[in-house]
Design a protein around this motif. Structure first.
Motif, short mmCIF file in Angstrom:
data_model
loop_
_atom_site.label_atom_id
_atom_site.label_comp_id
_atom_site.label_asym_id
_atom_site.label_seq_id
_atom_site.Cartn_x
_atom_site.Cartn_y
_atom_site.Cartn_z
N ARG A 109 21.13 45.59 13.91
CA ARG A 109 20.00 45.07 13.11
C ARG A 109 19.26 44.10 13.99
O ARG A 109 19.87 43.20 14.57
N LEU A 110 17.95 44.29 14.10
CA LEU A 110 17.13 43.43 14.95
C LEU A 110 16.46 42.34 14.14
O LEU A 110 15.86 42.61 13.10
N GLY A 111 16.57 41.11 14.62
CA GLY A 111 15.87 39.98 13.99
C GLY A 111 14.44 39.93 14.49
O GLY A 111 14.19 40.00 15.70
N LEU A 112 13.51 39.82 13.58
CA LEU A 112 12.08 39.78 13.92
C LEU A 112 11.52 38.39 13.65
O LEU A 112 11.87 37.76 12.65
N THR A 113 10.66 37.93 14.54
CA THR A 113 9.98 36.65 14.32
C THR A 113 8.53 36.83 13.91
O THR A 113 7.94 35.94 13.31
N HIS A 114 7.95 37.99 14.23
CA HIS A 114 6.53 38.19 13.93
C HIS A 114 6.21 39.68 13.91
O HIS A 114 6.76 40.46 14.70
N VAL A 115 5.32 40.07 13.01
CA VAL A 115 4.78 41.43 12.96
C VAL A 115 3.26 41.30 13.04
O VAL A 115 2.64 40.68 12.18
N ASP A 116 2.68 41.86 14.11
CA ASP A 116 1.23 41.79 14.29
C ASP A 116 0.51 42.74 13.34
O ASP A 116 1.05 43.79 12.98
N PRO A 117 -0.71 42.41 12.94
CA PRO A 117 -1.51 43.35 12.16
C PRO A 117 -1.77 44.60 13.00
O PRO A 117 -1.76 44.54 14.24
N PRO A 118 -2.01 45.73 12.36
CA PRO A 118 -2.26 46.96 13.11
C PRO A 118 -3.48 46.85 14.03
O PRO A 118 -4.45 46.19 13.70
N THR A 119 -3.38 47.49 15.18
CA THR A 119 -4.51 47.59 16.10
C THR A 119 -4.80 49.06 16.35
O THR A 119 -3.90 49.89 16.37
N SER A 120 -6.07 49.36 16.53
CA SER A 120 -6.50 50.74 16.75
C SER A 120 -6.28 51.14 18.20
O SER A 120 -6.61 50.39 19.12
N LEU A 121 -5.72 52.31 18.40
CA LEU A 121 -5.55 52.88 19.74
C LEU A 121 -6.52 54.04 19.88
O LEU A 121 -7.30 54.33 18.99
N THR A 122 -6.45 54.75 20.97
CA THR A 122 -7.33 55.92 21.17
C THR A 122 -6.85 57.08 20.31
O THR A 122 -5.71 57.12 19.86
N SER A 123 -7.71 58.02 20.10
CA SER A 123 -7.42 59.27 19.38
C SER A 123 -6.93 59.07 17.95
O SER A 123 -6.11 59.83 17.46
N ALA A 139 0.84 -1.20 0.00
CA ALA A 139 0.00 0.00 0.00
C ALA A 139 0.87 1.25 0.00
O ALA A 139 1.92 1.29 0.63
N ALA A 140 0.44 2.26 -0.71
CA ALA A 140 1.17 3.53 -0.74
C ALA A 140 1.01 4.22 0.61
O ALA A 140 -0.08 4.23 1.18
N PRO A 141 2.10 4.77 1.16
CA PRO A 141 1.98 5.44 2.46
C PRO A 141 1.12 6.69 2.34
O PRO A 141 1.13 7.37 1.31
N THR A 142 0.34 6.93 3.37
CA THR A 142 -0.47 8.15 3.37
C THR A 142 0.39 9.28 3.91
O THR A 142 1.14 9.11 4.86
N THR A 143 0.30 10.42 3.28
CA THR A 143 1.08 11.57 3.71
C THR A 143 0.17 12.75 3.94
O THR A 143 -0.87 12.88 3.29
N THR A 144 0.57 13.58 4.87
CA THR A 144 -0.15 14.83 5.09
C THR A 144 0.71 15.94 4.53
O THR A 144 1.94 15.84 4.55
N PRO A 145 0.10 16.98 4.03
CA PRO A 145 0.89 18.07 3.46
C PRO A 145 1.75 18.70 4.56
O PRO A 145 1.31 18.84 5.70
N PRO A 146 2.99 19.07 4.23
CA PRO A 146 3.85 19.68 5.25
C PRO A 146 3.31 21.05 5.64
O PRO A 146 2.61 21.70 4.85
N PRO A 147 3.62 21.51 6.85
CA PRO A 147 3.16 22.84 7.24
C PRO A 147 3.83 23.90 6.37
O PRO A 147 4.92 23.68 5.85
N ALA A 148 3.15 25.00 6.21
CA ALA A 148 3.71 26.09 5.41
C ALA A 148 5.01 26.57 6.06
O ALA A 148 5.08 26.69 7.28
N PRO A 149 6.05 26.81 5.26
CA PRO A 149 7.30 27.24 5.86
C PRO A 149 7.14 28.62 6.50
O PRO A 149 6.40 29.47 6.00
N ALA A 150 7.83 28.82 7.59
CA ALA A 150 7.79 30.12 8.25
C ALA A 150 8.52 31.13 7.37
O ALA A 150 9.56 30.83 6.80
N VAL A 151 7.94 32.30 7.25
CA VAL A 151 8.54 33.34 6.43
C VAL A 151 9.57 34.07 7.27
O VAL A 151 9.26 34.57 8.35
N ALA A 152 10.79 34.12 6.78
CA ALA A 152 11.85 34.85 7.48
C ALA A 152 11.68 36.33 7.18
O ALA A 152 11.57 36.74 6.02
N ILE A 153 11.66 37.13 8.23
CA ILE A 153 11.51 38.58 8.09
C ILE A 153 12.89 39.20 7.99
O ILE A 153 13.81 38.80 8.71
#
Length: 196
Positions: free
Chosen positions: A109-123, A42-56
């Motif tokens: 130079r700072l290495g970044l692992t994640h950039v959050d989407p913008p959030t609304s603040l006051t004013s 029987a052919a082995p069942t495979t699951t798709p690999p996770p999406a590669p992390a994008v290096a910033i």
């Protein structure tokens, strides 16, 4: 024929054919709907690999030597394809092109692992949070402790994303950049999170 005679005939018949009464396992039951069978072919069942992390791309930090109000037409042209060398000064504007900066050579130079989407603040302000990788978080904590009240600029594509004054040591491993419109915040997040 007596029962004794019948037993003797059966015993003689068993000895003549070489048969003996041995217990054999029961035959396997036919598979049911819940039985799973596997074969070596029987052919082995495979699951798709996770999406590669994008290096910033690393985020350059430069000291601000001078800043003054400007207009878009007075901002110097930039060329991200031919950037100013990290050891040289850089004269550029902010994203809104309302301030022109003279920046010293890159401090780090700072290495970044994640950039959050913008959030609304006051004013009507919006915030974009950047998460530093562990080595950069430690380096940034040391840098901010040693440069209290210094004016620094976060730079991407030779434009100033934000130019804060360091008020206290930053040990959270995060940097928050702010802007005054949702459109500018989206642009800021896209630039800050640009892939390497």
């Amino acid at each position: 024929m007596s029962t004794r005679g019948l037993a003797s005939i059966l015993l003689i018949g068993a000895l003549a054919c070489g048969c003996h009464s041995t217990r054999h396992p029961a035959p396997a039951a036919a598979p049911t709907a819940t039985t799973v069978t596997t074969t070596t072919n029987a052919a082995p069942t495979t699951t798709p690999p996770p999406a590669p992390a994008v290096a910033i791309a690393p985020l350059p930090i430069r000291p601000v030597q001078k800043s003054q109000p400007s207009t878009p037409d007075k901002c110097p042209a930039t060329n991200p394809a031919a950037p100013v060398a990290p050891a040289n000064n850089l004269v550029t504007c902010d994203l809104a092109r309302t301030t022109v900066y003279t920046l010293g050579p890159e401090s780090m130079r700072l290495g970044l692992t994640h950039v959050d989407p913008p959030t609304s603040l006051t004013s009507g302000f919006y915030q974009v949070s950047l998460t530093l990788d562990p080595p950069s978080a430690a380096a940034w904590a040391t840098f901010t402790a040693a440069h209290l009240h210094d004016h620094v600029a976060f730079v991407r594509d030779e434009l100033v994303l934000e130019a804060p004054t360091i008020e206290e040591q930053v040990t959270s491993g995060k940097i928050a950049l702010t802007t005054q419109s949702a459109q500018a915040a989206d642009h800021l997040a896209q630039l800050a999170g640009r892939p390497a």
